[in-house]
Write an enzyme that holds these catalytic residues in place. Sequence first.
Site, short mmCIF file in Angstrom:
data_model
loop_
_atom_site.label_atom_id
_atom_site.label_comp_id
_atom_site.label_asym_id
_atom_site.label_seq_id
_atom_site.Cartn_x
_atom_site.Cartn_y
_atom_site.Cartn_z
N TYR A 1 7.68 8.32 16.03
CA TYR A 1 6.42 9.66 15.71
C TYR A 1 6.00 10.09 17.11
O TYR A 1 5.91 9.65 17.86
CB TYR A 1 5.49 8.54 15.18
CG TYR A 1 4.12 9.64 14.48
CD1 TYR A 1 4.45 10.44 13.70
CD2 TYR A 1 2.94 9.54 15.25
CE1 TYR A 1 3.62 11.25 13.31
CE2 TYR A 1 2.04 10.10 14.96
CZ TYR A 1 2.20 11.15 13.90
OH TYR A 1 1.20 11.82 13.45
N ASP B 1 8.41 9.99 25.46
CA ASP B 1 7.07 10.37 24.83
C ASP B 1 6.33 8.73 25.07
O ASP B 1 6.64 7.76 24.34
CB ASP B 1 7.18 10.33 23.29
CG ASP B 1 5.66 10.49 22.51
OD1 ASP B 1 4.94 9.87 22.92
OD2 ASP B 1 5.74 10.76 21.43
N LYS C 1 -3.72 8.95 24.59
CA LYS C 1 -4.40 7.49 24.47
C LYS C 1 -5.12 6.99 25.56
O LYS C 1 -6.29 7.48 25.84
CB LYS C 1 -3.47 6.56 23.77
CG LYS C 1 -2.82 7.17 22.49
CD LYS C 1 -2.27 6.08 21.43
CE LYS C 1 -1.63 6.54 20.46
NZ LYS C 1 -2.31 6.72 19.08
N1 HOZ Z 1 0.18 6.83 17.03
C1 HOZ Z 1 -1.02 6.62 16.40
C2 HOZ Z 1 -0.46 5.50 15.07
N2 HOZ Z 1 0.73 4.91 15.19
C3 HOZ Z 1 -1.39 7.62 15.62
C4 HOZ Z 1 -3.08 7.59 15.25
C5 HOZ Z 1 -3.34 8.69 13.98
O1 HOZ Z 1 -2.51 9.15 13.49
O2 HOZ Z 1 -4.54 8.91 13.61
#
Ligand code: HOZ
Length: 430
Positions: free
Chosen positions: A144, A239, A267
């Site tokens: 992701y 990433d 983050k």
């Molecule tokens: N990478 C975060 C969760 N795996 C994203 C948090 C979100 O989408 O709010």
Amino acid sequence: MTTEKSNSEYLKACGLIPGGVNSPVRAFKSVGGNPIFISRAKGSKITDIDGNNYIDYVSSWGPLLLGHAHESIVEAIKKASEKGTSYGAPTIAENEMAELIIQMVPSIEMVRMVSSGTEATMSAIRLARGFTGKNKIIKFAGCYHGHGDSFLIKAGSGAVTLGLPDSPGVTEGTAKDTLIAEYNNIFSVEKLFNEQGNNIAAVIVEPAAGNIGVVLPKNNFLEELRKITKKYNSLLIFDEVITGFRIAKGGAQEYYKVIPDITTLGKIIGGGLPVGAYGGKKEIMEKLAPVGPIYQAGTLSGNPLAMAAGIAMLKFIKENPNIYNDLEIKTSKLVNGLKNNLEKTGVKGIINRIGSMFTLFFNDSGKIEFFDDVMKSDKEKYAKYFKLSLETGIYLAPSQFEAAFVSYAHSDEDIEKTIEASYNTLSKLN
Ligand code: HOZ
């Protein structure tokens, strides 16, 4: 324990905000029940509006390496806010932030600040395409990279949790430029390069996957990616929005000793404020406007409050190099305790961990190395585990496909309490 106030605010929210949440992963859709509404947090603890306290392992999905409301970060934000909240013009803080990132992340010679991880990854692939003159990118199923159109194809995190890996709204034209390979399977990457190597601008990868739960790169997977991208004059993008400053000061690239061309961050570098960044080799970064022709911009990029929080975070890390050792000891104690509990209770589970991030998969595949292994996990069992954990004051991600994060603020007592609570919870699962 009552969550009446949260329930009623959630009902209200559902009429105001789609699904009652401003990011889908916050909904409890895959685990059942209603999300709790948070009133405040400090250190390792989070408190909901009904007054329940929880030991927090969501950590705002990764940013809170030092725990909630760390004094040095709160102080820095307070001080900066008194001098104005945004100027839309350069500040010394942006130089300071860039210097810290360049010093700490091995591959970064130059960096551009943005306001989220999604913005960083979207900009990184535009840069890769502009730099190489090629159109296609390779991403891995389950990885992701935020919600940019090019990434919402076989996507992880909330997209896989909610069964929406290929989002409507992404045009066919965009989707056809994203090629999908299998994480930890270098042959699947070689096949794509053999077929379309001349048109692949970049491979983007979470060097340690964190958005399908934690899945670690197998021997040489990252090295092989480095080799094959070089061979075809494609760029390698790490990433590190999750792994940056999480698994080591210099992120996964320092830990695994593989140097990408472009790195995306988010983050932790924002200390809990909305920040992203992408950086890499000077010759690539200097293709960005206003030096080069590739356009990317942002009204709030390098925002002074976000820079103040990020600088406080990175300085703390720099001045306390023991932090990663401390996190390693605490997290391995927790994970060993959880593994013992699995054994004692006979519940089938596998825990993948790197540094202070880990996932307990309810899964009896033996080991979890591929996306297909992850998908064999027992989501119903996780839902029960999640619900019972919440009732005992442990706040976990409301999804089997996410990582848990331990912070510097988690105490030995927190870890012991969590191990004890998990024993009781696991005992009720069989
Ligand atoms: N990478 C975060 C969760 N795996 C994203 C948090 C979100 O989408 O709010």
